[in-house]
Design an enzyme around this catalytic site. Sequence first.
Site, short mmCIF file in Angstrom:
data_model
loop_
_atom_site.label_atom_id
_atom_site.label_comp_id
_atom_site.label_asym_id
_atom_site.label_seq_id
_atom_site.Cartn_x
_atom_site.Cartn_y
_atom_site.Cartn_z
N HIS A 63 -4.61 -58.16 -65.72
CA HIS A 63 -5.10 -59.46 -65.28
C HIS A 63 -5.68 -60.19 -66.49
O HIS A 63 -5.82 -59.62 -67.57
CB HIS A 63 -6.10 -59.33 -64.14
N ASP A 67 -12.11 -59.40 -70.90
CA ASP A 67 -12.31 -58.02 -71.36
C ASP A 67 -11.03 -57.20 -71.28
O ASP A 67 -11.02 -56.03 -71.68
CB ASP A 67 -13.44 -57.34 -70.58
N HIS A 68 -9.95 -57.80 -70.80
CA HIS A 68 -8.65 -57.14 -70.76
C HIS A 68 -7.61 -57.87 -71.61
O HIS A 68 -6.47 -57.42 -71.71
CB HIS A 68 -8.14 -57.07 -69.31
N ASP A 214 -8.56 -54.13 -62.44
CA ASP A 214 -9.79 -54.24 -61.67
C ASP A 214 -9.45 -54.52 -60.21
O ASP A 214 -8.61 -55.37 -59.91
CB ASP A 214 -10.65 -55.37 -62.23
#
Length: 317
Positions: A63, A67-68, A214
């Site tokens: 996604h 932070d990804h 997530d």
Amino acid sequence: MELYFLGTGAGMPSKERNVTSLVLNLMAERNAIWMFDCGEATQHQVLRAPVRIGKLERLFVTHLHGDHLYGLPGLLTSRSYQGGDTPFTLHGPVGLKRFIHTALEVSQAHLAYPLEIEEFEPDFEGVVFEDEQFRVTTAPLVHRIDSHGYRIEEKPQKGRLQAERLKELGIASGPLYGKIKRGEDVVLEDGTVLRAADFVGPSIRGRTVTILGDTQPCPGSLMLSRGADVLVHEATFMENRKELAVKYDHSTAADAAKTAREAGAGVLILTHISSRYQGEETERLLAEAKAIHGNTLLAYDHFRFELAAPGRGGGGA
């Protein structure tokens, strides 16, 4: 086949954990590396890891939260600087292409290799990559923005050639062995027919890895995890912070363990840990999951887990 965790934290980096990035090392299987997510400073983590950026073949984004994702522009350009010239493919939700093209255009970066970006819609469920060795499928999860998980299935391998039986028949090693191994029947000079099926053992089951983005507990995570040898699942909170997990569309360690148990997954590896859990607190988080699914491990930065061939076991380090 090995999982190597470059970053295992949630939201923002801490002294103990960088943000999310995970490598699936396939050097033994296809002389390549796949990556899943690429949070900020992932390339710094690579400097302390047995990971060669030039060998990166595919990168799967779960996604588009920072932070990804924020480490991608730097990783792409570093791959050029380090001599990477083979094609590289990104897979991820709609918006990934715009993010990458904007970053490269504004910074006037030029890549020395062909870059493909394959996007899928928020509700997409199905195959995103397949060849003769692997099939990668995805399904939507439940998060504040579109989030997906990936199921990586290694296709069954041909059984072992029973060469000793061929030698007993006086057939020396050579081209005939290769034909039989490929499943081709062979006719000898005297007219004898050797059926390939009689000289090749049963096929060897491939390994399956599920890597989730997530998510709250949902049908998609359960479907992707069904019967997986290894399930990598976020565990942002402990159960006593369940209200935060629900508020921010995350999972607790107990949630992850329940999914693993219901899906019949083998090893559960917890990652995406909130920075509120450090030191002994992470052991309590792990214990919460192990009480539900005993075969659970807690990942940390530079943790590695080998997926040995079926029947040979595997383990972390």
